[in-house]
Design an enzyme around this catalytic site. Sequence first.
Site, PDB file in Angstrom:
ATOM      1  N   THR A 168       0.819  -1.216   0.000  1.00 26.04           N
ATOM      2  CA  THR A 168       0.000   0.000   0.000  1.00 26.04           C
ATOM      3  C   THR A 168       0.852   1.266   0.000  1.00 26.04           C
ATOM      4  O   THR A 168       0.495   2.280  -0.611  1.00 26.04           O
ATOM      5  CB  THR A 168      -0.901  -0.013   1.258  1.00 26.04           C
ATOM      6  OG1 THR A 168      -1.734  -1.167   1.185  1.00 26.04           O
ATOM      7  CG2 THR A 168      -1.757   1.221   1.354  1.00 26.04           C
TER       8      THR A 168
ATOM      9  N   ASP B 110       1.391  -6.422  -4.428  1.00 26.41           N
ATOM     10  CA  ASP B 110       0.603  -6.461  -3.200  1.00 26.41           C
ATOM     11  C   ASP B 110       1.131  -7.688  -2.463  1.00 26.41           C
ATOM     12  O   ASP B 110       1.335  -8.739  -3.070  1.00 26.41           O
ATOM     13  CB  ASP B 110      -0.879  -6.645  -3.552  1.00 26.41           C
ATOM     14  CG  ASP B 110      -1.773  -6.584  -2.321  1.00 26.41           C
ATOM     15  OD1 ASP B 110      -2.632  -5.701  -2.276  1.00 26.41           O
ATOM     16  OD2 ASP B 110      -1.603  -7.432  -1.409  1.00 26.41           O
ATOM     17  N   SER B 111       1.388  -7.585  -1.170  1.00 28.28           N
ATOM     18  CA  SER B 111       2.110  -8.679  -0.501  1.00 28.28           C
ATOM     19  C   SER B 111       1.309  -9.972  -0.464  1.00 28.28           C
ATOM     20  O   SER B 111       1.867 -11.041  -0.226  1.00 28.28           O
ATOM     21  CB  SER B 111       2.538  -8.261   0.901  1.00 28.28           C
ATOM     22  OG  SER B 111       1.443  -8.193   1.759  1.00 28.28           O
ATOM     23  N   SER B 112       0.013  -9.902  -0.715  1.00 31.76           N
ATOM     24  CA  SER B 112      -0.774 -11.142  -0.775  1.00 31.76           C
ATOM     25  C   SER B 112      -0.370 -11.971  -1.992  1.00 31.76           C
ATOM     26  O   SER B 112      -0.658 -13.163  -2.053  1.00 31.76           O
ATOM     27  CB  SER B 112      -2.264 -10.816  -0.842  1.00 31.76           C
ATOM     28  OG  SER B 112      -2.605 -10.094   0.309  1.00 31.76           O
TER      29      SER B 112
ATOM     30  N   THR C 240       1.701  -4.913   4.027  1.00 34.74           N
ATOM     31  CA  THR C 240       1.556  -5.342   5.419  1.00 34.74           C
ATOM     32  C   THR C 240       0.954  -6.742   5.540  1.00 34.74           C
ATOM     33  O   THR C 240       1.207  -7.433   6.524  1.00 34.74           O
ATOM     34  CB  THR C 240       0.666  -4.360   6.200  1.00 34.74           C
ATOM     35  OG1 THR C 240      -0.575  -4.225   5.514  1.00 34.74           O
ATOM     36  CG2 THR C 240       1.329  -3.018   6.336  1.00 34.74           C
ATOM     37  N   ASP C 241       0.175  -7.159   4.531  1.00 36.34           N
ATOM     38  CA  ASP C 241      -0.588  -8.402   4.704  1.00 36.34           C
ATOM     39  C   ASP C 241       0.286  -9.612   5.017  1.00 36.34           C
ATOM     40  O   ASP C 241      -0.063 -10.418   5.873  1.00 36.34           O
ATOM     41  CB  ASP C 241      -1.428  -8.688   3.441  1.00 36.34           C
ATOM     42  CG  ASP C 241      -2.598  -7.709   3.322  1.00 36.34           C
ATOM     43  OD1 ASP C 241      -2.894  -7.023   4.318  1.00 36.34           O
ATOM     44  OD2 ASP C 241      -3.199  -7.632   2.233  1.00 36.34           O
TER      45      ASP C 241
HETATM   46  N1  ASN Z   1      -2.718  -5.355   0.651  1.00 35.99           N
HETATM   47  C1  ASN Z   1      -1.600  -4.557   1.075  1.00 35.99           C
HETATM   48  C2  ASN Z   1      -0.355  -5.411   0.981  1.00 35.99           C
HETATM   49  O1  ASN Z   1      -0.119  -6.231   1.806  1.00 35.99           O
HETATM   50  C3  ASN Z   1      -1.824  -4.083   2.470  1.00 35.99           C
HETATM   51  C4  ASN Z   1      -0.870  -3.007   2.936  1.00 35.99           C
HETATM   52  O2  ASN Z   1       0.248  -2.917   2.525  1.00 35.99           O
HETATM   53  N2  ASN Z   1      -1.283  -2.198   3.879  1.00 35.99           N
HETATM   54  O3  ASN Z   1       0.374  -5.277   0.020  1.00 35.99           O
END
Ligand code: ASN
Length: 575
Positions: free
Chosen positions: A15, A73-75, A105-106
């Site tokens: 993000t 996106d980390s997912s 963050t994910d």
């Molecule tokens: N979906 C985002 C990720 O993990 C969430 C984030 O970074 N806040 O890439």
Amino acid sequence: MSTTNRVLIIYTGGTIGMKDTPRGYAPAPGFLSELLAAMPPFHDRTMPAHTTPISRYGRRVRYDILEYAPLLDSSNMGLDDWVKIARDVERHYDAYDAFIVLHGTDTMAYTASALSFMLENLGKTVILTGSQIPLAEARSDAIGNVLGALTIAGHYEIPEVCLYFDNRLMRGNRTQKTDASGLAAFASGNAPPLVEVGIEVKVEWDRILAPPTRPFRVNPITHQAVAALRLFPGISAEMITNVLRPPTEGLVLESFGAGNAPDHRADFLDALRAGTDRGVVIVNVTQCQRGAVTTDYATGAALAEVGVIGGADMTPEAALTKLAWLLSQGLPRAEVARLMQTNLRGELTTTATQTRFSFRERVFIASVARALAEAGESVSRVEVERALLPVLMCSAAGLGDTTALERMLASGAEVDAADYDGRTPLHLAASEGHLGAVEFLLARGAKVDPPDRWGGTPLQDAVRQRHHPVVMALRRQGATLGADASIQLCGLAVAGDLTGIGLLLDAGADPSSGDYDRRTPLHLAAAEGHSAAIALLLARGADPRARDRWQQSPRDEALRGGHAAAAELLGVALT
Ligand code: ASN
């Protein structure tokens, strides 16, 4: 000395650098770098690009950005992405002082855990961070997170893979994403933060891992065949069997509470046993965010009985990545099982009996070893340990810190380890009056009367410092005073020091032995007219008939000094 530290920012996505598009937030190449260059806290306009202003600690940080393509996106990230980050740290290891990984963050806690295992003998700071709100937004948490991470990376040497979020630097393999929408998105339930950033930057050095003594290297994860399964009430045996089917070789079982699972369900336990019999390494961790698995409950013991290994207080993220990493190394199953229960990177808390040193002692010894190595001295950590352990033992004894003594003994320190003056831990504990430490050392077989460089013994130290309970404890173990005790007693008799006389007698001094003129304590107390001291000495067995070199008795002394009461006392004693 340079006042500019060099940091490499590895920007993987998330993000933090996303742009608002008609389809929602999406990563945008080059965007983050432009934003940072335009923000004063990240760029001093008088300096080359990507150089921060001088901090209150007198340093600038120069950073380069290595932007991944595509930004993810980390997912969408997986094992290959973890290895790519590890390889990039390796490739640039010598050129930078520290590394920041900007990450979604994910799955950041998984990447942080995986990196902590893959980066072996890490001697530089690696910090993962990101944000919940994009940097481009007015209310973004990215500014604080990146600035905090840059400040720490640019000023401190914390040789660990860490995660920085919401003003706290945490050990990466202890973290979990616990809030999907809040700005304090990460928790480290079983390990307190390493650094807290407020008005001051508060670094908890005791909690930080010791720097390595061997060269850095990347040991990658190549193994995919691990799975995680969260137990739920009523889970079927079939589901367990399915998860444990080949190619699965490792399973992290997230059990209830302190490591519990149904123990009255033979089908469930049989399914697990079939897995462990086939050689699958099954590791038990708790679903809770804090605490550890134990075998305190029958429901926990049942898992252990079917071959499931206890994962202590590891997070599921740490357990999963560690298992994949160990299995990647082709180790025998028993070794994987053993290492899963061993603390390798601060990812789990071992019980006291397994702990070698406290972090304080380990950090200290390792730091000295490293400083010497940097200065060109070829000494091993073992040699440094040998030189420093006696000093640390003495210092712990002087502080009465039996826990530290216990730990050091468990790691091979000698109970009588003497410092450069031949003073042993028992000398120090006795001098400072630490009864607990004295009794602990004696119980561990410490020598009772070791002479220091000046011939002094722990008992003499305890007497000198007037620690009566310590004197008694040493006496019970047979400690004896040296030859000069009688001279000392004479001195106390002259002074009429009742406490001192009592203590020295309790320490084993002979009340009747005299000085070089054979004048006994009783002679000296009599000459000074100290009636109370005379009474005490007599009560403790001093001989009123003793004659000095000139054939004088204590009573003669009292009479000569005109001390009638003293003479009277001694007269009564003679009858
Ligand atoms: N979906 C985002 C990720 O993990 C969430 C984030 O970074 N806040 O890439």
